[in-house]
Design an enzyme around this catalytic site. Sequence first.
Site, PDB file in Angstrom:
ATOM      1  N   GLU A 127      -3.196 -14.123   0.938  1.00  0.00           N
ATOM      2  CA  GLU A 127      -3.560 -13.447   2.074  1.00  0.00           C
ATOM      3  C   GLU A 127      -5.152 -13.777   2.397  1.00  0.00           C
ATOM      4  OE1 GLU A 127      -3.913  -9.187   1.120  1.00  0.00           O
ATOM      5  OE2 GLU A 127      -3.984  -8.852   3.185  1.00  0.00           O
ATOM      6  N   SER A 152       2.279  -3.739   8.314  1.00  0.00           N
ATOM      7  CA  SER A 152       2.259  -4.182   9.311  1.00  0.00           C
ATOM      8  C   SER A 152       3.713  -4.896   9.820  1.00  0.00           C
ATOM      9  CB  SER A 152       1.401  -5.587   9.524  1.00  0.00           C
ATOM     10  OG  SER A 152       0.147  -5.158   9.084  1.00  0.00           O
ATOM     11  N   SER A 164       0.895  -1.248   0.138  1.00  0.00           N
ATOM     12  CA  SER A 164      -0.052  -0.124   0.004  1.00  0.00           C
ATOM     13  C   SER A 164       0.861   1.272  -0.063  1.00  0.00           C
ATOM     14  CB  SER A 164      -0.716   0.017   1.174  1.00  0.00           C
ATOM     15  OG  SER A 164      -1.860  -1.102   1.228  1.00  0.00           O
ATOM     16  N   GLU A 166     -15.941  -2.714   0.299  1.00  0.00           N
ATOM     17  CA  GLU A 166     -16.239  -2.491  -1.125  1.00  0.00           C
ATOM     18  C   GLU A 166     -15.320  -3.241  -2.102  1.00  0.00           C
ATOM     19  OE1 GLU A 166     -15.798  -0.158   1.398  1.00  0.00           O
ATOM     20  OE2 GLU A 166     -17.906   0.149   1.846  1.00  0.00           O
TER      21      GLU A 166
END
Lengths: 372, 372, 401, 401
Positions: free
Chosen positions: D241, D158, D126, D370
């Site tokens: 994931e 993370s 990200s 979403e």
Amino acid sequence: MNFEFSEEQLMLREQARGFLQQHCPPATTRAVLDGEQTYDDTLWQRVADMGWMATTIPEQYGGLGLSHYELAIIAEELGRAVAPLPFSSSVYLATEAIILYGTEDQKARWLPSLATGDTIATFALAERPGQTSESSIQTRYREGTLHGQKQPVADGQIAQLVITVAKSIDDEVQLCACELHQDTVSQQPLRTLDFSRGHSAIDFTGAQAERLSGTAVTWASVERLLDRAAVLTAWEQLGLAEVALEQACDYAKQRYAFGRPIGSFQAIKHKLAGMYVKNTLARSNAYFGVWALASDSEQLPLAAATARVAAIQASLTASQENIQTHGGVGFTWEYDCQFYYRRAKLLSLNLGSERHWQNRLVAHLQHQTSAA
Amino acid sequence: MNFEFSEEQLMLREQARGFLQQHCPPATTRAVLDGEQTYDDTLWQRVADMGWMATTIPEQYGGLGLSHYELAIIAEELGRAVAPLPFSSSVYLATEAIILYGTEDQKARWLPSLATGDTIATFALAERPGQTSESSIQTRYREGTLHGQKQPVADGQIAQLVITVAKSIDDEVQLCACELHQDTVSQQPLRTLDFSRGHSAIDFTGAQAERLSGTAVTWASVERLLDRAAVLTAWEQLGLAEVALEQACDYAKQRYAFGRPIGSFQAIKHKLAGMYVKNTLARSNAYFGVWALASDSEQLPLAAATARVAAIQASLTASQENIQTHGGVGFTWEYDCQFYYRRAKLLSLNLGSERHWQNRLVAHLQHQTSAA
Amino acid sequence: MDFNDTPEEALFRNKAAQWLADNQLTDADTQGLSRLQIAKLWQKRKYDAGWACIGWDRAFGGRGASAIERVIWGQEEDRYNVPSRFFVIGQGMIGPTIMAWSTPELCERFLPTLASGEEVWCQLFSEPAGGSDLAALRTKAEPDGEDWILNGQKVWTSGAHYADFGLIVTRTDTRVPKHRGLTVFMVDMHAPGVDIKPIKQLNGDSDFNEVYFNDVRVPDSFRLGDVGQGWQVSLTTLMNERLAIGGGGGGADVTLALDIASTVDIDGRPAIEDSAVRAKIANYHVLEAGLKYNGYRALSALSRGELPGPENSIGKLVGAPKLQSIASFCMDLLEEHGPLWDDEQPLFNGVAQGSYMGAPGLRIAGGTDEIMTNIIAERVLELPQDPRADKGMPFSDIPTG
Amino acid sequence: MDFNDTPEEALFRNKAAQWLADNQLTDADTQGLSRLQIAKLWQKRKYDAGWACIGWDRAFGGRGASAIERVIWGQEEDRYNVPSRFFVIGQGMIGPTIMAWSTPELCERFLPTLASGEEVWCQLFSEPAGGSDLAALRTKAEPDGEDWILNGQKVWTSGAHYADFGLIVTRTDTRVPKHRGLTVFMVDMHAPGVDIKPIKQLNGDSDFNEVYFNDVRVPDSFRLGDVGQGWQVSLTTLMNERLAIGGGGGGADVTLALDIASTVDIDGRPAIEDSAVRAKIANYHVLEAGLKYNGYRALSALSRGELPGPENSIGKLVGAPKLQSIASFCMDLLEEHGPLWDDEQPLFNGVAQGSYMGAPGLRIAGGTDEIMTNIIAERVLELPQDPRADKGMPFSDIPTG
């Protein structure tokens, strides 16, 4: 651990689906909806020839002696086809009641013709509007005769035999088998919003009947029967929900608005994804339900309530939003969306409402927690 | 018939909004959240200078003698600003209690300093976890002294006076006014998920207190007080919900993904439209609520419950989905979305939960129906 | 803010109530008449006394009443069982469109007979190819001397089978982007070439029709707005539709749910005492009351001279799914009796079942839930439009699947 | 279909349970150690006995166990309070990516130390400009001899602050459409130029970091896949994931709700007897049980050799909003005590409150609700994609607001 049907079971599903596509296309349901009959008797005969009514009936009574996995698979396919048949009344309820609670003699007398479909049977529980409970049962069984009114009874007018929940004079719950062709039995047809299934009010005015008495019957026996039927009905609801989703997806891919398929709009695609999620959860809960049923697990009551609540939610949503996805044509008589809409609501109330089963679900969660 | 605030009232709103934008920007709430204080005393003084605490206090006690329309408008703006102030405790609850139930002497003694903000007061109702009802109140008032524990009490540690719900020895409900700076009162701070508002547990070990006894007090008096506070709180929740929606819309217009603003995706725009619908219904119900409050209508209990339930639903949804619309940054400490999320949940439980008010709502619907 | 009448309003209410009490239809009046005939009789009686379309100018048969007076009249008239649905489209939506876009002569020709109920109107907008995408319509209008020749098919036309006139949107140019090639006409529904086929809905009723136009001739003087201006003219109608449709409209509601829940039992106690039942009823009341007071607020805005805006879409957006949900809930309360829907054996008059079967149509007709949500998002919250695949594209080039 | 163990499975379960009983960490073992140190100690102990990453090949430190055996092991290990979250990303997502895209040499270099917990990994995907639109990332990698030079910023990473290595997606070409200009590297998190800043979340924790890259040098041999093939490599990670995240993960659940509802009162009766409370708990149970059996079904599919498909997105899509909702509900049961969240005065250990404050992050991290819904719609139901404004556009030309 294995959470999938066997190869043979999956083959049965394929076979059942092919059979119903051929013999119970939407036109079959539509013909009953448009006509005077409350079921399709030709289809009933064909299904009988396939041996479906015989599925879980033991071989010594002319059945196939198969498991509830097979019956659940058939239920799912009947749900997909919105079949206009008294299958649930005769098989999930009446036949199951006789297998569970009948005497040797009673089984030998009724199961063979139930297995061939020559006898159609049904089950009479509800009386007045609102929740049916042990205390609400007013129908009396005394000295071999039945007195009272049951309504609505599904498929009452085409059945020869009805298993009726009644009470003895000393208020003990009884399951009574009663032939319907007697002068002391009268029926009034009742129209429901799904008139591809017949319903009636049955008056027993001293009709000859006999208790299912192979094993002691209590209100808990009735609940056990309903738990078992709830699992099978959940599979029927699931089949219905899945075909409603498939129709909606197909339509969304092919119908254009604003120069592109309506399924490319998130308003539609996310609605469909939401239906998929509910269907998937309902399916997984139905898996656990049928396992608990087939293996006669102690977890059946919780598994049945969970499968039932999930199936109600999935099938109501899918049948409503299938119409919505279709837009204008969706609420016409001409399109098939209506079949799922009618049947989903009917099935959501046969055997008791979502609230009723939510309540049972939590009772069994509490029971499980306190046992742990 | 006229369903809008007057020109003067709309001007008050504009003035209040401007004032809070200047003196209670997000940094003010953030400072309390990050710091040791549980409110902003400078802001409290400024708000006092505006006369907001004096709004509905009659002029003979140093108040402005305005209506609850004006107070609702201020409440909405305080909600928008997520103001770190003991306003609801001191004004909607304690001041209202004294106006409604105090003797002439009690009003003359306390209202003037409540009007100037020199006295901060609060209200102590809950004791143990779960629903507070007449039967759950254990705190005792006997011979002029209070005995028992109240928790959580909002703003207890900064208040000088607390109006406490207690019972007399013969189990009659009492509203008791008690100064907090006594040796026989001790407090433990309680952390909540919204530490921009302070809470504590208060132990009364024989604290000097006096009954509000201008009029006979019963549990119904407590409910009436809560109904009135529920309307004002609904306006606060509404203000919060609207600013959360505005933030979400602003962000959705400016943040790009996949080469276009995220607000052009129906997944986002329909989410925001859904928030708008809930906010709009909450606003219209709040209008009826404040009319019923200001006109002391018989419909107040129903109007209050309806406004309260609508406001809870709107504010929880708006605060949750504002974060969701922001994506990653939405759940950081650095962004302001958290203020609304914390405060919305706190306000949804102060005065009792959604379920509690749903239940009250239906009780009053039944009452209305049976009266008609 | 005051939810009660002002003295002037109370006076008006009295006057209206008095007239209604004095002039209500008797059984003798309606003996042997159809619903439509009764509706026409009542409308004419109102018209003759100056109580029809009271918000319209007196010149067009109205009485120039204010928005609040219209509501008061509506509340008072609602106390009587009078049929009104036949005129909603004509008087609520088409009348205002004619006023906005037509000549004084045509207003005088059409509005008084519309107000008096002597002529009934229908709205010919939707087409098989253009549902939510209204502007995708294909019905052609081609000039022929002083006339236009119409060919094509409309669908979902309420009341076409009893309408005398229709407001029709047609395509007069396929070479320009879709919103720009439209033109609106008033069409005589009895003209040669107009063919009407009822559509049977899933609830068994036939409220809608397919309407076929085969070489139907319309004089150019019956055109509303300029050629190519049809989209703007249609918007006037649609804007008024939001007010005309609203959120209410009978069927299953909180009152019915309370009634059923007070009658049936759960575990030996009245269902209304069940907390899950109460929570649901409370939520439905929040919706119903919210819509009601929302309507009042919209009215105050109208009274101040504001136009009905897109925020009024909320009535239908909330009301239609609520109807479906509460109808389903009412049936749930009845448990196994819920699906019973038999006029011969009324159980709460089949209102819940009828509403459940009718609600899917309400969620679609007049703009689907999804379109209504989009309107709120784009026109109230001013969120950016969806990317438009067909934007600026000549109509004839737009993909149709 | 059988929800019970086969005899072989029961044997395996026994063996696992026995080893766990014999080798669990004692208080003496963990005295004075941090959670990370405890996790590393436990991981190493498992590794040495052949119980680490049991699904992996023995060559990489695993034991070649089947999917079902992995579940059995997981169930048994879950009975002990062992910290595991530090290794989820490395072992669950990055390990399989390395296996799929790297050379045997690099597998041997990296996988055993990953399995043993000696080296911890993080995932650097990200960026501030690319959240849901992952491929919009901007971190540049430019070739420099045999090395690449990385510049840019990652976010929501993370464990960056304790990771030894990271899997990073970079942009190596801005002149091609966005999915085509990406390349993946393995990067040493201790290398010069890597700068890590924790992000404080709204719940007060700091599970994530911003990671800045200033002229960070990475050898070309640490590249995974070809230059420009970064999107495909990333998909391997993302596909895994879905399995690694799943739906569970502690926090407020039906068990907690039952516990609270059995403790507090409503109207003088235990809250659990309240029908509204029961209905909600039943609905949550439907979700939890559905996800659980759904997971079992996915496992059976894996056992038959099927790949984890997009349908596994359902776990997070249902689980995260459910967590938020049930946490809120648990607080509601506590009424005015609900907002209390004080470690000093534990009320059901603050689990509901902690879950409510943590859930917003779960609904966003690893793909928002979403995005998950879109994945189901497009990849499971095969509905058409949204029109893509940036489709085929060179990355450098895409609008960014």
